[in-house]
Structures are given as C-alpha cells and as structure tokens.
Design an enzyme around this catalytic site. Structure first.
Site, PDB file in Angstrom:
ATOM      1  N   PHE A   1       0.815  -1.227   0.000  1.00 60.08           N
ATOM      2  CA  PHE A   1       0.000   0.000   0.000  1.00 60.08           C
ATOM      3  C   PHE A   1       0.842   1.268   0.000  1.00 60.08           C
ATOM      4  O   PHE A   1       0.353   2.334  -0.356  1.00 60.08           O
ATOM      5  CB  PHE A   1      -0.947   0.023   1.213  1.00 60.08           C
ATOM      6  CG  PHE A   1      -0.264   0.392   2.507  1.00 60.08           C
ATOM      7  CD1 PHE A   1       0.023   1.719   2.809  1.00 60.08           C
ATOM      8  CD2 PHE A   1       0.118  -0.576   3.426  1.00 60.08           C
ATOM      9  CE1 PHE A   1       0.665   2.066   3.998  1.00 60.08           C
ATOM     10  CE2 PHE A   1       0.762  -0.250   4.606  1.00 60.08           C
ATOM     11  CZ  PHE A   1       1.033   1.079   4.883  1.00 60.08           C
TER      12      PHE A   1
ATOM     13  N   LYS B   1      -1.256  -7.506  -9.181  1.00 55.05           N
ATOM     14  CA  LYS B   1      -2.270  -7.569  -8.115  1.00 55.05           C
ATOM     15  C   LYS B   1      -1.884  -6.437  -7.168  1.00 55.05           C
ATOM     16  O   LYS B   1      -1.015  -6.584  -6.316  1.00 55.05           O
ATOM     17  CB  LYS B   1      -2.213  -8.934  -7.424  1.00 55.05           C
ATOM     18  CG  LYS B   1      -3.490  -9.408  -6.757  1.00 55.05           C
ATOM     19  CD  LYS B   1      -3.970  -8.559  -5.607  1.00 55.05           C
ATOM     20  CE  LYS B   1      -3.143  -8.655  -4.364  1.00 55.05           C
ATOM     21  NZ  LYS B   1      -3.451  -7.565  -3.404  1.00 55.05           N
TER      22      LYS B   1
ATOM     23  N   SER C   1       5.086  -7.013   3.431  1.00 57.90           N
ATOM     24  CA  SER C   1       5.576  -7.352   4.766  1.00 57.90           C
ATOM     25  C   SER C   1       6.404  -8.637   4.721  1.00 57.90           C
ATOM     26  O   SER C   1       6.238  -9.473   3.822  1.00 57.90           O
ATOM     27  CB  SER C   1       4.397  -7.535   5.711  1.00 57.90           C
ATOM     28  OG  SER C   1       3.585  -8.584   5.215  1.00 57.90           O
TER      29      SER C   1
ATOM     30  N   CYS D   1       9.717   1.516   3.372  1.00 56.83           N
ATOM     31  CA  CYS D   1      10.630   0.416   3.724  1.00 56.83           C
ATOM     32  C   CYS D   1      12.046   0.939   3.889  1.00 56.83           C
ATOM     33  O   CYS D   1      12.898   0.244   4.401  1.00 56.83           O
ATOM     34  CB  CYS D   1      10.585  -0.658   2.653  1.00 56.83           C
ATOM     35  SG  CYS D   1      11.063  -0.003   1.075  1.00 56.83           S
TER      36      CYS D   1
ATOM     37  N   GLU E   1       9.036  -3.966  13.138  1.00 58.23           N
ATOM     38  CA  GLU E   1       8.910  -2.876  12.174  1.00 58.23           C
ATOM     39  C   GLU E   1       7.630  -2.121  12.556  1.00 58.23           C
ATOM     40  O   GLU E   1       6.540  -2.684  12.494  1.00 58.23           O
ATOM     41  CB  GLU E   1       8.772  -3.436  10.754  1.00 58.23           C
ATOM     42  CG  GLU E   1       8.612  -2.342   9.718  1.00 58.23           C
ATOM     43  CD  GLU E   1       8.298  -2.868   8.317  1.00 58.23           C
ATOM     44  OE1 GLU E   1       7.488  -3.792   8.185  1.00 58.23           O
ATOM     45  OE2 GLU E   1       8.874  -2.329   7.365  1.00 58.23           O
TER      46      GLU E   1
HETATM   47  P1  NAD Z   1       1.317  -6.703   3.020  1.00 61.00           P
HETATM   48  O1  NAD Z   1       2.318  -7.793   3.081  1.00 61.00           O
HETATM   49  O2  NAD Z   1       0.226  -6.711   4.014  1.00 61.00           O
HETATM   50  O3  NAD Z   1       0.595  -6.697   1.580  1.00 61.00           O
HETATM   51  C1  NAD Z   1       1.349  -6.546   0.386  1.00 61.00           C
HETATM   52  C2  NAD Z   1       0.591  -7.184  -0.754  1.00 61.00           C
HETATM   53  O4  NAD Z   1       0.539  -8.592  -0.563  1.00 61.00           O
HETATM   54  C3  NAD Z   1      -0.852  -6.751  -0.901  1.00 61.00           C
HETATM   55  O5  NAD Z   1      -1.132  -6.662  -2.282  1.00 61.00           O
HETATM   56  C4  NAD Z   1      -1.646  -7.876  -0.236  1.00 61.00           C
HETATM   57  O6  NAD Z   1      -2.917  -8.031  -0.795  1.00 61.00           O
HETATM   58  C5  NAD Z   1      -0.789  -9.092  -0.524  1.00 61.00           C
HETATM   59  N1  NAD Z   1      -0.728 -10.105   0.528  1.00 61.00           N
HETATM   60  C6  NAD Z   1      -0.745  -9.929   1.860  1.00 61.00           C
HETATM   61  N2  NAD Z   1      -0.538 -11.112   2.490  1.00 61.00           N
HETATM   62  C7  NAD Z   1      -0.384 -12.051   1.532  1.00 61.00           C
HETATM   63  C8  NAD Z   1      -0.129 -13.453   1.549  1.00 61.00           C
HETATM   64  N3  NAD Z   1       0.022 -14.128   2.677  1.00 61.00           N
HETATM   65  N4  NAD Z   1      -0.042 -14.101   0.367  1.00 61.00           N
HETATM   66  C9  NAD Z   1      -0.161 -13.426  -0.795  1.00 61.00           C
HETATM   67  N5  NAD Z   1      -0.384 -12.087  -0.869  1.00 61.00           N
HETATM   68  C10 NAD Z   1      -0.487 -11.407   0.279  1.00 61.00           C
HETATM   69  O7  NAD Z   1       2.141  -5.330   3.058  1.00 61.00           O
HETATM   70  P2  NAD Z   1       1.552  -3.858   3.140  1.00 61.00           P
HETATM   71  O8  NAD Z   1       0.994  -3.635   4.501  1.00 61.00           O
HETATM   72  O9  NAD Z   1       0.725  -3.543   1.965  1.00 61.00           O
HETATM   73  O10 NAD Z   1       2.890  -3.005   2.961  1.00 61.00           O
HETATM   74  C11 NAD Z   1       3.730  -2.647   4.019  1.00 61.00           C
HETATM   75  C12 NAD Z   1       4.922  -3.572   4.117  1.00 61.00           C
HETATM   76  O11 NAD Z   1       5.621  -3.589   2.881  1.00 61.00           O
HETATM   77  C13 NAD Z   1       5.943  -3.131   5.142  1.00 61.00           C
HETATM   78  O12 NAD Z   1       6.384  -4.254   5.863  1.00 61.00           O
HETATM   79  C14 NAD Z   1       7.065  -2.557   4.307  1.00 61.00           C
HETATM   80  O13 NAD Z   1       8.349  -2.597   4.910  1.00 61.00           O
HETATM   81  C15 NAD Z   1       7.013  -3.427   3.125  1.00 61.00           C
HETATM   82  N6  NAD Z   1       7.649  -2.821   1.975  1.00 61.00           N
HETATM   83  C16 NAD Z   1       8.870  -3.290   1.630  1.00 61.00           C
HETATM   84  C17 NAD Z   1       9.541  -2.712   0.571  1.00 61.00           C
HETATM   85  C18 NAD Z   1      10.896  -3.219   0.183  1.00 61.00           C
HETATM   86  O14 NAD Z   1      11.365  -2.812  -0.860  1.00 61.00           O
HETATM   87  N7  NAD Z   1      11.527  -4.094   0.937  1.00 61.00           N
HETATM   88  C19 NAD Z   1       8.953  -1.660  -0.143  1.00 61.00           C
HETATM   89  C20 NAD Z   1       7.686  -1.217   0.229  1.00 61.00           C
HETATM   90  C21 NAD Z   1       7.046  -1.809   1.304  1.00 61.00           C
END
Ligand code: NAD
Length: 493
Positions: free
Chosen positions: A148, A172, A225, A280, A381
């Site tokens: 997000f 997605k 995440s 991140c 985090e």
């Molecule tokens: P999230 O993991 O909740 O969701 C990310 C995406 O994955 C969404 O599209 C969601 O629908 C999908 N999703 C969630 N759980 C899933 C699963 N078990 N199987 C398949 N798909 C799944 O993350 P968020 O809350 O949207 O974003 C924040 C997180 O993203 C933070 O932890 C942040 O550090 C991380 N992030 C990392 C980077 C990086 O480059 N390392 C960059 C941006 C964000």
C-alpha cells in the site's frame, strides 16, 4: 461510489465478485469498492496474457522500448493527475506523491534502454572455429504483488522491466490503494502496449495466492511485509517458480560523535517521519555513539519535530499525512505504550502531538529514547512516525547491534571520518548503505534490495538485476567450419 474494474486485454472488466472498500485515510471517505477476484477472473487474465505474450516476445526490442518512451511522455503529461490520485488513495502528502512518481518514472527511463540492456554477451573463438554467446529470453507471464505504501512506484519497479524483457505482466495491486494502477494501465494502452500484455487483477490475499498457484505464472515479484514475503517465497519456489520477495525493514542510522548533527537531524526528520514512516527505507532507529551525541541529537531534533505540519485535509501542503488505516493507528499507539512500559523514555509522544488533526488516521511524530534491543519498539517494524534512539559506546557496538537485527534493508552512518564510514559500509549487514545520506535508495540503473529477512530470493528489484530476474539465459555455442564446399541438408554450400 466507483466500483473498480479489473483490467484484462486492455479493457475494463466488471464482475459481480465481492468487494472491499478503498478508503481515503485523511477523512474516511470511501473512494471505491475493490472487487476481490476469484478463480474465473484469474484464469481469464492469465489465459489472455499467455496468448498475447507469444506475439510480444517476437516484437523487435526497440519496439518494446518505444512503448516505454511513450509511457514516459504520458506519465509526464498526466503527472499532476497521477500525483493527486496517489495522494488521495494513500493519504501521503503531495510532495511525497511527487517523489514516488519520480522514482517510478526513473525505472521507465531505464527501461527505454532495452536494446542495450538485452543485447547479450558474445565470445568469439572460445575454441577453434567456435563462437559462443548468451541470449536473454522472456519467462512468459509474470506476476507482481505490491504494497500500500507506494501505489505507483513499486508497480513501476516491476512493470517496465518485465515488459521490455518480452514478458506479459499481471499486477495484483494492494487492495488498499488500487487507483493509480488502473490509471497506469490506461496509459500503457495509450502508449501502444498490445492488449493482454499488462493486466490488473484486484483482490487480497486469496486472489494473490490463486495467481501464484496458476500453472502459467512463471515468476513472482512481491513487495510487502516479511510475513507475506516469506510465505510467498516458499509457496512460489515450491512450485518451481522464480521469485523475488522483498519484505519489511528496520533501518538503522548510526550517529558518530563527530557528525554534523544539524545535518543529521534535518535529514533524519525526513527519513523517519516523511511518508509518515511508512517507507521500507524509513530510518526508524538512530544509534548514537556516546550519551553526549544522543543528548545533542535530541536537542537538534525536537524543535524540528515541533514544526512538522500534519495534513488534515486532502492534498494540503504538509509534512506528514495519516497512516493508512485505523488498524495501523492502533498498532503504532500500542507499540508506544509498550515502549513506555518496557522502560523507554517517550521524549515526544505522537499520540499527544500538539497539531494532531481530530479526524483521520493520524499519529504525530514520536521520539523514543533509551531504547534497548529487547523492547518491542526496537524488535518490530513499526511502520509509523516513530524514531527510536539507542545509545551505545563505540562504533563497533553500533555495527554489532545493526547486524544482529532480523532485517537488513538499509543502514546509514553520519560521520566526518572516512575511516569510520569505511568500516561501517564494509561490515554492516544491509543491502543498501548510506554515508551522510539517510535514504540510500539506489537509482534505477542500480538495483534495490535488502539482506536477511528483508528479501527472499536472489535478485534485487529493477536495474541490472531486474533484467536478470525477468529473463532466462540461453547460451549458444556454434561451430562453422572455415572450409566452404561441404555438403549440408540444404545441398552444397
Ligand atoms: P502486506 O504484506 O500486508 O501486503 C502486500 C501485498 O501482498 C498486498 O497486495 C496484499 O494483498 C498481498 N498479501 C498480503 N498477504 C499475503 C499473503 N500471505 N499471500 C499473498 N499475498 C499477500 O504489506 P503492506 O501492509 O501492503 O505493505 C507494508 C509492508 O511492505 C511493510 O512491511 C514494508 O516494509 C514493506 N515494503 C517493503 C519494501 C521493500 O522494498 N523491501 C517496499 C515497500 C514496502
């Protein structure tokens, strides 16, 4: 209220699937209802992508690059509209939304060099009369699952790279911020991308899993995440798919006694509280070498924190927007409470921030001092506007602390000493390192990725690693006898 459509074959596709509400975190307004794709929609999108990809892979590489040149022009032309969309959907300030779009655009620009990036490697005369070369072939249909916090930038880390390599792409997007992706899809179509090469399937975890499991998805790029990154890595790899899964972070900034503290404090304000800490690459831990350094840093930080403006109204000029939703507010507030219970000192408590708007998902900037490695505010985090301050005695203690953390996305050091900077960058266990630079996000022509629990997989995002990730290598070794006149299946040459 707008009901979002999936995007398949360069067309909006409407279904009667169940929906989720996409909410503006500034004011709680429902922006759209987001369909949660089931197996039928997943199958439809993948089938269409499989069909289209076979033709796309045969397009000359400069034609694929031309789509990126066109997309670049269109993103620039629709810049303000895209910025507005990102800001409304995610809640981030206009300045943050502009920064995000710019970083995404840089990957599009890098992808314009497709002919150069994909030209392969050639070795003449690896043996008598034998030449050998490596070619890069597309994988087929690849999947991107995005978070997000960057509704446009993270999709743009993936889409241009995957497309120029001759793949079809299914996105997605995060169900919390789906609006910018749909607009990008329209712009890609306008840029001349053939139907079926870029598709959007909306949904949450179930949809993501159905896509990952589909037999015709050859590779998965994930950003989100760590819990999800790990699960997706295991799921996709077990099915024999290529996967890069970028996860969470806890980025440390080491502040040395000789650092220019005014510079360190100014940049830390942006790195810890910009994007409301939902980056991140946010700096969430300041490791101060020496008590005096810590006390002086706090003196520099506090007046700057007092000046931060929170935006209570959509798109207002401000330094910080809201968190993404009330769940995030509750989580951040509870971590602040735990920090106090566990013995840390709340120098600035964002729950009582003077300029806190009375509606929306807001927490003010928070500074927590005397944090130790066992506290939950250090271990987790937080993904909110909280800077934890840890006091250590020596640079080596700071490095050991940073290296012991489960995450290893980025780390930086503030110092005037080249020797300290060198020691730090050589030994710190993080994928991206800054020296007197708080957010060492690599440019598009390098690649982005962390170490340890911040990345599952071998290749980083975009840049040279992006080309490697979205292609498979074929090495051809050919022998042509020098003599003419030998017979072949085609007759005498
Ligand atoms: P999230 O993991 O909740 O969701 C990310 C995406 O994955 C969404 O599209 C969601 O629908 C999908 N999703 C969630 N759980 C899933 C699963 N078990 N199987 C398949 N798909 C799944 O993350 P968020 O809350 O949207 O974003 C924040 C997180 O993203 C933070 O932890 C942040 O550090 C991380 N992030 C990392 C980077 C990086 O480059 N390392 C960059 C941006 C964000």
């Amino acid at each position: 209220m707008q009901r979002l459509s999936h995007w398949i074959n360069n067309q909006a596709v409407n279904t009667d699937e169940p929906t989720l509400e996409d909410i503006n975190p500034v004011n709680g307004e429902i922006l759209a209802s987001v369909p949660l794709a089931g197996q039928n929609t997943v199958n439809q999108a993948v089938a269409c992508a499989v069909d289209a990809q076979q033709r796309w892979a045969k397009e000359p590489v400069h034609k694929r690059a031309q789509v990126m040149f066109n997309l670049r022009a269109l993103i620039k032309q629709h810049h303000d509209e895209l910025v507005q969309l990102i800001s409304v959907d995610n809640g981030k300030t206009l300045a943050d939304a502009k920064g995000e779009l710019q970083r995404g655009l840089e990957v599009v620009e890098y992808a314009c060099g497709a002919p150069e990036l994909l030209k392969g490697e050639h070795s003449r005369l690896v043996a008598s009369d034998i030449d050998s070369w490596s070619e890069f072939h597309p994988l087929g249909v690849v999947l991107g699952i995005t978070p997000f916090n960057f509704p446009a930038m993270v999709p743009l880390w993936m889409i241009p790279m995957a497309l120029i390599c001759g793949n079809a792409f299914i996105l997605k997007p995060s169900e919390k911020v789906p609006l910018a992706a749909t607009r990008l899809a329209e712009l890609l179509a306008e840029a001349g991308l053939p139907a079926g090469i870029f598709n959007i399937v909306h949904g949450g975890r179930d949809t993501a899993e159905a896509l990952i499991d589909h037999k015709d998805i050859k590779a998965v790029s994930f950003v989100g995440s760590t819990a999800a990154a790990k699960a997706i890595y295991q799921r996709a790899a077990a099915a024999g798919k290529r996967v890069q899964a970028l996860g969470g972070a806890k980025n440390h900034a080491v502040i040395m006694p000789d650092a220019d503290l005014e510079n360190a404090a100014s940049t830390l304000i942006g790195a810890a509280f910009g994007g409301t800490g939902q980056r991140c690459m946010a700096i969430s831990v300041a490791v101060c070498v020496g008590d005096e350094t810590a006390d002086r840093l706090i003196e520099h930080l506090l007046p700057k924190m007092d000046e931060l403006k929170l935006s209570a109204e959509e798109n207002q000029q401000a330094d910080m927007g809201p968190l993404i939703d009330q769940v995030a507010v509750t989580r951040v507030n509870s971590i602040l409470s735990q920090a106090k219970e566990q013995g840390a000192e709340l120098v600035c408590d964002g729950r009582q921030y003077a300029a806190l708007p009375d509606k929306g998902c807001f927490v003010g900037p928070s500074l927590v001092d005397k944090v130790s490695a066992s506290m939950s505010c250090y271990e987790q985090e937080i993904f909110g506007p909280v800077l934890s301050l840890v006091r250590v005695k020596e640079l080596d203690d700071a490095i050991a602390l940073t290296n012991a953390h489960m995450y290893g996305n980025g780390a930086c050091i503030f110092t005037e000493s080249g020797a300290a900077a060198n020691r730090f960058s050589n030994t710190v266990e993080a994928g991206m390192v800054g020296v007197n630079v708080p957010l060492p996000v690599p440019m598009a022509f390098h690649s982005f990725g962390g170490w340890k629990q911040s990345l599952f997989g071998d290749l980083h995002a975009y840049g040279p690693d992006g080309v490697r990730f979205y292609t498979k290598r074929k090495t051809v070794t050919q022998r042509w006898l020098k003599q003419t006149g030998h017979s072949t299946a085609f007759g005498q040459l």
